[in-house]
Design an enzyme around this catalytic site. Structure first.
Site, mmCIF file in Angstrom:
data_model
loop_
_atom_site.group_PDB
_atom_site.id
_atom_site.type_symbol
_atom_site.label_atom_id
_atom_site.label_comp_id
_atom_site.label_asym_id
_atom_site.label_seq_id
_atom_site.Cartn_x
_atom_site.Cartn_y
_atom_site.Cartn_z
ATOM 1 N N PHE A 13 0.833 -1.204 0.000
ATOM 2 C CA PHE A 13 0.000 0.000 0.000
ATOM 3 C C PHE A 13 0.874 1.263 0.000
ATOM 4 C CE2 PHE A 13 -2.253 2.745 3.360
ATOM 5 C CZ PHE A 13 -2.870 3.546 2.420
ATOM 6 N N THR A 37 2.788 -10.017 1.175
ATOM 7 C CA THR A 37 1.550 -9.252 1.371
ATOM 8 C C THR A 37 1.382 -8.183 0.297
ATOM 9 O OG1 THR A 37 2.655 -7.731 2.894
ATOM 10 C CG2 THR A 37 1.503 -9.599 3.884
ATOM 11 N N SER A 77 7.120 -4.667 5.325
ATOM 12 C CA SER A 77 6.695 -5.356 6.553
ATOM 13 C C SER A 77 5.218 -5.671 6.464
ATOM 14 C CB SER A 77 6.913 -4.487 7.797
ATOM 15 O OG SER A 77 6.443 -5.172 8.955
ATOM 16 N N GLY A 104 23.337 -2.048 6.267
ATOM 17 C CA GLY A 104 24.631 -2.414 5.680
ATOM 18 C C GLY A 104 24.746 -1.903 4.257
ATOM 19 N N TYR A 147 5.279 -7.546 15.763
ATOM 20 C CA TYR A 147 5.394 -6.318 14.968
ATOM 21 C C TYR A 147 6.007 -5.200 15.810
ATOM 22 C CZ TYR A 147 3.715 -2.487 11.899
ATOM 23 O OH TYR A 147 3.614 -1.400 11.075
ATOM 24 N N ARG A 188 -7.741 -4.801 8.445
ATOM 25 C CA ARG A 188 -7.729 -3.451 9.021
ATOM 26 C C ARG A 188 -9.130 -2.873 8.953
ATOM 27 N NH1 ARG A 188 -2.140 -2.258 9.833
ATOM 28 N NH2 ARG A 188 -3.085 -0.969 11.428
HETATM 29 N N1 UDP Z 1 -11.671 -3.034 14.210
HETATM 30 C C1 UDP Z 1 -13.045 -3.229 14.261
HETATM 31 N N2 UDP Z 1 -13.632 -4.015 13.303
HETATM 32 C C2 UDP Z 1 -12.932 -4.596 12.286
HETATM 33 C C3 UDP Z 1 -11.540 -4.382 12.222
HETATM 34 C C4 UDP Z 1 -10.935 -3.597 13.207
HETATM 35 O O1 UDP Z 1 -13.731 -2.710 15.159
HETATM 36 O O2 UDP Z 1 -13.558 -5.288 11.454
HETATM 37 C C5 UDP Z 1 -11.046 -2.187 15.237
HETATM 38 C C6 UDP Z 1 -9.791 -2.787 15.875
HETATM 39 O O3 UDP Z 1 -10.139 -3.631 16.953
HETATM 40 C C7 UDP Z 1 -9.083 -1.531 16.316
HETATM 41 C C8 UDP Z 1 -9.449 -0.502 15.260
HETATM 42 O O4 UDP Z 1 -10.604 -1.000 14.612
HETATM 43 O O5 UDP Z 1 -9.568 -1.083 17.574
HETATM 44 C C9 UDP Z 1 -8.365 -0.271 14.228
HETATM 45 O O6 UDP Z 1 -7.942 -1.509 13.772
HETATM 46 P P1 UDP Z 1 -6.807 -1.690 12.645
HETATM 47 O O7 UDP Z 1 -6.480 -3.137 12.562
HETATM 48 O O8 UDP Z 1 -7.246 -1.013 11.410
HETATM 49 O O9 UDP Z 1 -5.551 -0.849 13.169
HETATM 50 P P2 UDP Z 1 -4.739 -0.817 14.556
HETATM 51 O O10 UDP Z 1 -5.500 -1.525 15.648
HETATM 52 O O11 UDP Z 1 -3.432 -1.465 14.262
HETATM 53 O O12 UDP Z 1 -4.644 0.636 14.812
#
Ligand code: UDP
Length: 328
Positions: A13, A37, A77, A104, A147, A188
């Protein structure tokens, strides 16, 4: 003579948008990705350019790039909780062995190197908003540990190369970013919600939706990266959009945007999910004269148009099917 830049994670992305930007700025771009990915469709429009070349390579193994390099951007990553669960060892390796190889390489080529770090170095933060001086609250053995700790190690390794080997380094801490070319099914929240709306499914909120995030549109982030790379600032710098929103409000925005008639359903909150997150961007404002320009309304509209234009098989391809246990 054109400047030459190596971009790792180039088919991902952020990497793909960086390829576009540096081509536009007149650079020769050496793109590298192992495609675990990443997706070549994100950069296939660049293959015809003589200023662009692509290496299918895993940077956790020795990295060889013939010729001169003035810049390196390490953006390879996995970057979503589902990916960490699926490929935890690769996530740790790209942040540790990968960065060692690239530092390096930077040393040998006398190239300036920027590493992509993350707001995840702050973990589930006890300080809000998060300034760069905050040391974080990370669980090393939780699901996000592979991560978070790789990125923290990566920062330490980068500073060590800077002080010991005098490598010219930059460290960016990236907060939640969205835009076209996000993987629809990477788990996400934004692709999850838009994908659900497009498939006519209910939107899944994890927890009660009171957790917050601050979403930055990709063009703003790329501008911040460009400015930081061209600056002389070597300590970590936050780049993100301070406009904070609860996940519940975010789901409501997506429902309005997509005009879906589906409802919100609630599922358990994954372990160590940060309760709040907002970047303190004082440094970026002062040092780079940077701040985000694209509102969430504008950015979401552009992103929604992109997801709508994807072929149906992409929309229905669920690559994280076996990991629903984790997110439910
Ligand atoms: N989340 C959610 N429903 C989903 C996917 C994610 O409520 O279907 C929530 C997740 O638990 C988090 C927030 O959205 O609190 C952001 O999640 P994401 O994985 O995008 O990013 P990160 O947690 O790494 O900031």
């Amino acid at each position: 003579m054109k400047q030459r830049i190596l971009i790792t994670g180039a088919a991902g992305f952020l990497g793909s948008h960086l390829c576009d930007r540096f081509i536009k700025e007149g650079f020769e771009v050496v793109a590298m990705d192992n495609l675990i990915t990443g997706d070549l469709r994100n950069i296939e429009h660049l293959f015809k350019l003589k200023e662009f070349e692509f290496y299918n390579h895993d940077v956790s193994k020795f990295v060889h790039v013939p010729g001169d390099l003035q810049y390196i951007l390490h953006f390879a990553s996995p970057a979503s909780p589902i990916d960490y669960l699926k490929i935890p060892i690769q996530t740790l390796k790209v942040g540790s062995l990968g960065i060692h190889n690239l530092l390096g390489l930077a040393r040998v080529k006398k190239a300036r190197i920027m590493i992509a770090s993350t707001s995840e170095v702050y973990g589930d933060p006890n300080v809000h908003p998060q300034p760069e001086e905050y040391y974080g609250n990370v669980n090393p053995v939780g699901p996000r540990g592979v991560y978070d700790e790789a990125k923290r190690f990566q920062e330490a390794m980068t500073m060590a190369y800077h002080t010991y080997h005098k490598v010219d380094t930059r460290i960016i801490r990236i907060f939640n970013t969205y835009g076209p070319r996000m993987r629809l099914n990477d788990g996400r929240v934004l692709p999850a919600f838009i994908g659900q709306a497009l498939r006519g499914e209910d939107l899944t909120i994890f927890g009660d939706g009171s957790q917050t995030r601050s979403f930055c549109f990709v063009d703003d982030l790329v501008e911040g990266i460009y400015r930081l790379l061209m600056s002389s600032y070597v300590l970590p710098m936050n780049i993100g959009n301070p406009s904070e929103i609860t996940i519940k409000e975010f789901a409501e925005e997506i429902i309005k945007l997509t005009s879906t008639t589906q409802k919100i359903i609630y599922q358990p909150l994954p372990k160590d999910d940060p309760k709040q997150r907002q970047p303190d961007i004082t440094k970026a404002r002062q040092i780079l004269n940077w701040e985000p320009k694209v509102s969430r309304a504008e950015g979401l509209k552009i992103t929604y148009e992109y997801f709508k234009s994807l072929p149906k098989d992409v929309l229905y391809h669920r690559d994280h099917k076996n990991f629903e246990g984790y997110i439910r």
